[in-house]
Structure formats: C-alpha cells, structure tokens
Scaffold this motif. Structure first.
Motif, PDB file in Angstrom:
ATOM      1  N   GLN A  86       0.831  -1.209   0.000  1.00  0.00           N
ATOM      2  CA  GLN A  86       0.000   0.000   0.000  1.00  0.00           C
ATOM      3  C   GLN A  86       0.866   1.260   0.000  1.00  0.00           C
ATOM      4  N   GLU A  87       1.944   1.235   0.772  1.00  0.00           N
ATOM      5  CA  GLU A  87       2.865   2.376   0.811  1.00  0.00           C
ATOM      6  C   GLU A  87       3.548   2.568  -0.552  1.00  0.00           C
ATOM      7  N   THR A  88       3.907   1.452  -1.180  1.00  0.00           N
ATOM      8  CA  THR A  88       4.505   1.522  -2.516  1.00  0.00           C
ATOM      9  C   THR A  88       3.523   2.123  -3.514  1.00  0.00           C
ATOM     10  N   LYS A  89       2.285   1.710  -3.432  1.00  0.00           N
ATOM     11  CA  LYS A  89       1.247   2.220  -4.331  1.00  0.00           C
ATOM     12  C   LYS A  89       1.078   3.729  -4.166  1.00  0.00           C
ATOM     13  N   LEU A  90       0.995   4.198  -2.923  1.00  0.00           N
ATOM     14  CA  LEU A  90       0.828   5.628  -2.673  1.00  0.00           C
ATOM     15  C   LEU A  90       2.020   6.430  -3.203  1.00  0.00           C
ATOM     16  N   ALA A  91       3.239   5.872  -3.019  1.00  0.00           N
ATOM     17  CA  ALA A  91       4.446   6.554  -3.498  1.00  0.00           C
ATOM     18  C   ALA A  91       4.424   6.668  -5.023  1.00  0.00           C
ATOM     19  N   GLU A  92       3.989   5.606  -5.705  1.00  0.00           N
ATOM     20  CA  GLU A  92       3.937   5.641  -7.164  1.00  0.00           C
ATOM     21  C   GLU A  92       2.852   6.588  -7.660  1.00  0.00           C
ATOM     22  N   GLU A  93       1.734   6.664  -6.948  1.00  0.00           N
ATOM     23  CA  GLU A  93       0.668   7.596  -7.333  1.00  0.00           C
ATOM     24  C   GLU A  93       1.141   9.041  -7.198  1.00  0.00           C
ATOM     25  N   ARG A  94       1.915   9.310  -6.143  1.00  0.00           N
ATOM     26  CA  ARG A  94       2.485  10.658  -5.987  1.00  0.00           C
ATOM     27  C   ARG A  94       3.488  10.934  -7.100  1.00  0.00           C
ATOM     28  N   ARG A  95       4.302   9.923  -7.431  1.00  0.00           N
ATOM     29  CA  ARG A  95       5.291  10.080  -8.488  1.00  0.00           C
ATOM     30  C   ARG A  95       4.605  10.351  -9.838  1.00  0.00           C
ATOM     31  N   PHE A  96       3.512   9.648 -10.084  1.00  0.00           N
ATOM     32  CA  PHE A  96       2.780   9.836 -11.339  1.00  0.00           C
ATOM     33  C   PHE A  96       2.264  11.271 -11.447  1.00  0.00           C
ATOM     34  N   ALA A  97       1.752  11.796 -10.333  1.00  0.00           N
ATOM     35  CA  ALA A  97       1.269  13.182 -10.320  1.00  0.00           C
ATOM     36  C   ALA A  97       2.416  14.158 -10.572  1.00  0.00           C
ATOM     37  N   THR A  98       3.596  13.839 -10.011  1.00  0.00           N
ATOM     38  CA  THR A  98       4.771  14.681 -10.225  1.00  0.00           C
ATOM     39  C   THR A  98       5.169  14.693 -11.694  1.00  0.00           C
ATOM     40  N   TYR A  99       5.119  13.525 -12.346  1.00  0.00           N
ATOM     41  CA  TYR A  99       5.459  13.445 -13.766  1.00  0.00           C
ATOM     42  C   TYR A  99       4.526  14.328 -14.598  1.00  0.00           C
ATOM     43  N   ALA A 100       3.250  14.339 -14.239  1.00  0.00           N
ATOM     44  CA  ALA A 100       2.285  15.163 -14.976  1.00  0.00           C
ATOM     45  C   ALA A 100       2.640  16.650 -14.842  1.00  0.00           C
ATOM     46  N   GLN A 101       3.056  17.056 -13.640  1.00  0.00           N
ATOM     47  CA  GLN A 101       3.458  18.450 -13.418  1.00  0.00           C
ATOM     48  C   GLN A 101       4.722  18.785 -14.196  1.00  0.00           C
ATOM     49  N   ILE A 102       5.670  17.846 -14.202  1.00  0.00           N
ATOM     50  CA  ILE A 102       6.927  18.077 -14.928  1.00  0.00           C
ATOM     51  C   ILE A 102       6.655  18.220 -16.424  1.00  0.00           C
ATOM     52  N   LYS A 103       5.778  17.379 -16.960  1.00  0.00           N
ATOM     53  CA  LYS A 103       5.448  17.452 -18.385  1.00  0.00           C
ATOM     54  C   LYS A 103       4.877  18.818 -18.723  1.00  0.00           C
ATOM     55  N   GLU A 104       3.947  19.281 -17.921  1.00  0.00           N
ATOM     56  CA  GLU A 104       3.326  20.591 -18.149  1.00  0.00           C
ATOM     57  C   GLU A 104       4.372  21.710 -18.090  1.00  0.00           C
ATOM     58  N   GLN A 105       5.278  21.601 -17.111  1.00  0.00           N
ATOM     59  CA  GLN A 105       6.321  22.615 -16.942  1.00  0.00           C
ATOM     60  C   GLN A 105       7.306  22.611 -18.119  1.00  0.00           C
ATOM     61  N   LEU A 106       7.706  21.418 -18.554  1.00  0.00           N
ATOM     62  CA  LEU A 106       8.636  21.316 -19.685  1.00  0.00           C
ATOM     63  C   LEU A 106       8.046  21.930 -20.955  1.00  0.00           C
ATOM     64  N   ILE A 107       6.797  21.600 -21.225  1.00  0.00           N
ATOM     65  CA  ILE A 107       6.154  22.117 -22.434  1.00  0.00           C
ATOM     66  C   ILE A 107       5.997  23.635 -22.359  1.00  0.00           C
ATOM     67  N   ARG A 108       5.688  24.129 -21.168  1.00  0.00           N
ATOM     68  CA  ARG A 108       5.494  25.571 -20.995  1.00  0.00           C
ATOM     69  C   ARG A 108       6.811  26.338 -21.122  1.00  0.00           C
ATOM     70  N   GLN A 109       7.878  25.796 -20.539  1.00  0.00           N
ATOM     71  CA  GLN A 109       9.143  26.533 -20.486  1.00  0.00           C
ATOM     72  C   GLN A 109      10.077  26.250 -21.659  1.00  0.00           C
ATOM     73  N   HIS A 110       9.900  25.082 -22.325  1.00  0.00           N
ATOM     74  CA  HIS A 110      10.851  24.700 -23.376  1.00  0.00           C
ATOM     75  C   HIS A 110      10.137  24.274 -24.653  1.00  0.00           C
ATOM     76  N   VAL A 111       9.038  24.940 -24.975  1.00  0.00           N
ATOM     77  CA  VAL A 111       8.210  24.509 -26.100  1.00  0.00           C
ATOM     78  C   VAL A 111       8.982  24.422 -27.412  1.00  0.00           C
ATOM     79  N   ASP A 112       9.975  25.282 -27.622  1.00  0.00           N
ATOM     80  CA  ASP A 112      10.735  25.279 -28.873  1.00  0.00           C
ATOM     81  C   ASP A 112      12.122  24.638 -28.734  1.00  0.00           C
TER      82      ASP A 112
END
Length: 198
Positions: free
Chosen positions: A120-146
């Motif tokens: 259960q702890e592993t699952k929660l950690a991966e769910e948090r990591r998945f949310a972090t990846y989504a934020q990173i993707k949004e940030q990368l596209i916003r800051q480095h679009v070209d």
C-alpha cells in the motif's frame, strides 16, 4: 570510449553538453531532471569531473558567483565526440534490485497484513510520483516549447509515467492476492466443533 568506462561519466558529459556548469549545478540538474531514473551523488560528481578534465573531455573555467569565483566546467570537442560515440553503443543491462520484491518473495514468514502495508505504501508513493510526472510534463512544455531536445525529454518522462501506472496496477493485483491469503490463513472452526457447541 574505453572498455569499463562508467555510465556516470557520460551522464555528466551529457549534462555539460547542454551548458557549462559547476559541480553544484550538475547535482541540481540531476536532481531536477534525470534524477528520476539516474542518480549521482556529490561524492561521485567531483572525482568524475576531475577525471574528465584530466582526459581533456571537459575544461575548467572561472565563473562569478555572489562576488567570489567558482569553477565552471565546459565540454570540449573531444568530450562531444566521446559522448556521441557512447550514444552509438547499445546500453548495458543494469542489475535490477527491488527491496519490496525481495521482502515479498520471502513474505510467507510474516503476517500477510505486513506485506499488504508495504504494498500500500509503494502504491501511494507511485501515485504521488505519477502526479509529479504530470506536473513536470506541463512545466517542460510551458518553459521549453521550442527546445530541440524537448521531444527526447518527454520520451524519458513518458517511461516514468508508464512505469508508475504499471506498478500501481501491480500493487492493486497484489493487494487483492494478499487479501485472499489473509482469509485462508484465518483459523476456521470445524464442523465437529460447531456441532459440539450445540
């Protein structure tokens, strides 16, 4: 590239191929980008920088920082060549290590609910990591679009997102299996015992 060269050497060369940086800058870069799948400690970065400079793959230069000088490293032409040669080679198979799987393999020796807690702890950690990846993707596209390297950064990020999804699915499957084991392991009253209480 010499046989036996560490991949860490090329991780640092790769970082310096983006822009000149100090050892501290490289550590920050690792933590905020490739650190999701490749880690380098301060203790390993500085000896590698020294080795790379000795091999003339990078060169040191002074850079200002808050009124004092700091050493900034820039990749050389030889360093760029070594990095390109390394990129052409097939990746080495890395040994896979997972403590959660190691514990689960021997878990019959502990209560099933203990393993369930770990999962259960592993699952929660991966769910948090998945949310972090989504934020990173949004940030990368916003800051480095070209940025010409953005598609490659998004590919590595996608691997992390897919991996987290797979681990969460595995956790759900494993929690279901452990729940069944817990039911089986509970003592059941026999028919004779039930009759004896009548």
């Amino acid at each position: 590239m010499r046989k036996g060269d560490s991949s860490s050497k090329f991780a640092i060369l790769g970082a310096l191929s983006l822009k000149p940086a100090s050892g501290y800058d490289i550590k920050r870069f690792v933590a905020s980008s490739i650190g999701h799948f490749w880690n380098e400690s301060y203790g390993s970065i500085y000896p590698i920088l020294k080795k790379l400079a000795h091999e003339k793959l990078i060169q040191a230069q002074k850079g200002p920082q808050s009124g004092r000088d700091r050493v900034v490293y820039a990749i050389t032409q030889e360093g760029e060549k070594a990095l390109r040669e390394w990129l052409l080679l097939p990746p080495r198979t890395e040994p896979f290590r997972s403590e959660i799987l190691l514990k689960l393999f021997f878990a019959r020796r502990s209560p099933a609910n203990i393993s369930a807690t770990h999962i259960q702890e592993t699952k929660l950690a991966e769910e948090r990591r998945f949310a972090t990846y989504a934020q990173i993707k949004e940030q990368l596209i916003r800051q480095h679009v070209d940025h010409p390297e953005l598609p490659y950064w998004l590919m590595t990020l996608s691997y992390g997102r897919h991996r987290s999804e797979a681990v969460v699915a595995w956790c759900n499957e494993t929690l279901s299996s452990l729940a069944k084991l817990q039911k089986v392991s509970k003592p059941k009253r026999s028919t004779e015992m039930k009759r004896g209480t009548k």
